[in-house]
Design a protein around this motif. Sequence first.
Motif, PDB file in Angstrom:
ATOM      1  N   VAL A 299      -0.938  -8.933  -5.514  1.00  0.00           N
ATOM      2  CA  VAL A 299      -2.129  -8.714  -6.337  1.00  0.00           C
ATOM      3  C   VAL A 299      -3.021  -9.945  -6.220  1.00  0.00           C
ATOM      4  CG1 VAL A 299      -3.018  -8.258  -8.647  1.00  0.00           C
ATOM      5  CG2 VAL A 299      -0.850  -7.225  -7.930  1.00  0.00           C
ATOM      6  N   LYS A 301      -6.411  -9.869  -7.096  1.00  0.00           N
ATOM      7  CA  LYS A 301      -7.550  -9.808  -8.018  1.00  0.00           C
ATOM      8  C   LYS A 301      -7.244  -8.768  -9.101  1.00  0.00           C
ATOM      9  CE  LYS A 301     -12.608  -9.107  -7.877  1.00  0.00           C
ATOM     10  NZ  LYS A 301     -12.668  -7.999  -8.862  1.00  0.00           N
ATOM     11  N   GLN A 302      -7.779  -8.986 -10.291  1.00  0.00           N
ATOM     12  CA  GLN A 302      -7.656  -8.040 -11.396  1.00  0.00           C
ATOM     13  C   GLN A 302      -9.037  -7.545 -11.828  1.00  0.00           C
ATOM     14  OE1 GLN A 302      -4.889  -6.838 -12.355  1.00  0.00           O
ATOM     15  NE2 GLN A 302      -3.239  -8.332 -12.360  1.00  0.00           N
ATOM     16  N   LYS A 303      -9.061  -6.372 -12.425  1.00  0.00           N
ATOM     17  CA  LYS A 303     -10.279  -5.768 -12.998  1.00  0.00           C
ATOM     18  C   LYS A 303     -11.456  -5.706 -12.019  1.00  0.00           C
ATOM     19  CE  LYS A 303      -9.082  -6.922 -17.751  1.00  0.00           C
ATOM     20  NZ  LYS A 303      -9.508  -7.569 -19.021  1.00  0.00           N
ATOM     21  N   THR A 305      -8.012  -4.041  -9.890  1.00  0.00           N
ATOM     22  CA  THR A 305      -6.848  -4.604  -9.219  1.00  0.00           C
ATOM     23  C   THR A 305      -6.984  -4.426  -7.711  1.00  0.00           C
ATOM     24  OG1 THR A 305      -5.456  -4.063 -11.122  1.00  0.00           O
ATOM     25  CG2 THR A 305      -4.345  -4.487  -9.032  1.00  0.00           C
ATOM     26  N   THR A 327       4.112   1.553 -11.075  1.00  0.00           N
ATOM     27  CA  THR A 327       3.369   0.479 -11.748  1.00  0.00           C
ATOM     28  C   THR A 327       1.973   0.906 -12.193  1.00  0.00           C
ATOM     29  OG1 THR A 327       4.568  -1.071 -10.317  1.00  0.00           O
ATOM     30  CG2 THR A 327       2.706  -1.952 -11.559  1.00  0.00           C
ATOM     31  N   PHE A 328       1.351   1.781 -11.407  1.00  0.00           N
ATOM     32  CA  PHE A 328      -0.038   2.166 -11.690  1.00  0.00           C
ATOM     33  C   PHE A 328      -0.182   3.687 -11.793  1.00  0.00           C
ATOM     34  CE2 PHE A 328      -0.058  -1.695  -8.985  1.00  0.00           C
ATOM     35  CZ  PHE A 328      -0.588  -2.596  -9.888  1.00  0.00           C
ATOM     36  N   ARG A 331      -3.521   5.218 -13.096  1.00  0.00           N
ATOM     37  CA  ARG A 331      -4.744   4.588 -12.590  1.00  0.00           C
ATOM     38  C   ARG A 331      -5.215   5.285 -11.304  1.00  0.00           C
ATOM     39  NH1 ARG A 331      -3.708  -1.050 -13.990  1.00  0.00           N
ATOM     40  NH2 ARG A 331      -5.528  -1.704 -12.778  1.00  0.00           N
ATOM     41  N   ASP A 404     -10.816  -0.252 -13.961  1.00  0.00           N
ATOM     42  CA  ASP A 404      -9.394   0.079 -14.057  1.00  0.00           C
ATOM     43  C   ASP A 404      -8.811   0.621 -12.760  1.00  0.00           C
ATOM     44  OD1 ASP A 404      -9.142  -0.673 -16.727  1.00  0.00           O
ATOM     45  OD2 ASP A 404      -9.813   1.288 -17.453  1.00  0.00           O
ATOM     46  N   VAL A 406      -7.409   0.748  -8.789  1.00  0.00           N
ATOM     47  CA  VAL A 406      -6.520  -0.066  -7.960  1.00  0.00           C
ATOM     48  C   VAL A 406      -6.930   0.140  -6.505  1.00  0.00           C
ATOM     49  CG1 VAL A 406      -4.141  -0.506  -7.258  1.00  0.00           C
ATOM     50  CG2 VAL A 406      -4.641   0.200  -9.618  1.00  0.00           C
TER      51      VAL A 406
END
Length: 425
Positions: A299, A301-303, A305, A327-328, A331, A404, A406
Amino acid sequence: MITYEEACDIVFSAKKFGICLGLERMEAMLKELGHPEQRLLAMHLAGTNGKGSTLTYLQAIFTEAGFSVGTYTSPAIQRINDKIRFNGEEISDEDFAQLTEQLIPVIGKLKGTNLGAPTEFEILTAMAFQYFATIAKPDIVLVETGLGGRLDSTNVIKPLLSIITSIGHDHMDLLGDTISDVTREKAGIIKQRTPIISGCKQEDAKQVIKERCLEEEADLYQLGEEFLCDQNVETFSFMFQQLKYENLKAGMLGAHQQENASLAIMAVHCLKKIRDFHINDDHIRLGITKAKIANRIEVIKQKPTVIFDGGHNQEGIEALSKTLAHTFHNRRIVVLFCAMKDKDIKAMLRPMTDVASEIVLTSFPYERAMDPDLAYEMYPHEKLKVIHEWDQAYEKIVRNLAVDDVFVITGSFYFLNHMRNHLKF
């Protein structure tokens, strides 16, 4: 002394000789250098998937225990130096140039024999052994095979123990048509009376390894038999005879990473029987938790992902898909995909269609990269679309991502490394 740029030119010029399995040139090179590989305390890792992750768990455990660690891995992440590392730091440009200069007369001598000129991988392997033996001098060296095992250039070492992480459908044009054939090549790293840790799951593969261990009188520690990995979603337990570690947390995502961590723990316990390495339970727990490696469900980067994963074959993509689904699961997942054209691309794409909302097929400037149009023809699924240029595909996906979402980039380490170099991740 030659410059770093000149050294790189010498190493990269060997590319034209391509992949050439066999040990004769490697042994001749190391003889000229005074056999630096014989001065190393090493562990040898082979396997279709999981080599790099298992090596990273081992490195983290040794580091926690205060030992210096040399690593030789494949492929390079951003530049050629990062294949050879000491305590996590890549070999310096100066040392790279110095060692290349030492190798120039050796390369020239080999060119004049019936063995022929060494390949790029052979040159780098010899350089790594010379670096560890004469400059870095680590307490332990972790060596990853490049391709296969039996005839891989790294298979000149006499390790303290060896690990075969997994067997899968990869490089079958070179290693054999069946899982048993591929396993025989990987099992070529098993040495006489040298312990072997195995994470292989197929019965055919396990049988080949058992037979090879009997031939070599090597103690075998098979995951699921001699030792266990009991998985409980976010944590796992390791069990071997009377030993048990509970509530372990792997530093990398995925059930397969818990198994890779278990291979590392088993290897450490075997090593402690052979050599006086003072490694306690805290070192193991902390090392397993802290272990991180680039391009393994990483991972970045977030927001939204953003994930880089080097899934480069069917088994790797299946592990990625299972992790994403767990995990997602609630999403929206968008995938940017480019594999090598010699892979089973249909088998790689199929599991991703179960978890992704959209899969964009692309390409990049590399002779082995797939043609996205041909990939789509192989598997014309409604979730797939083609954008030929990777940078245009990346920019279009990023523009349309919600906070939100991915975004997963996968298919090949070469593809990921190309993107990282251009995007500066």
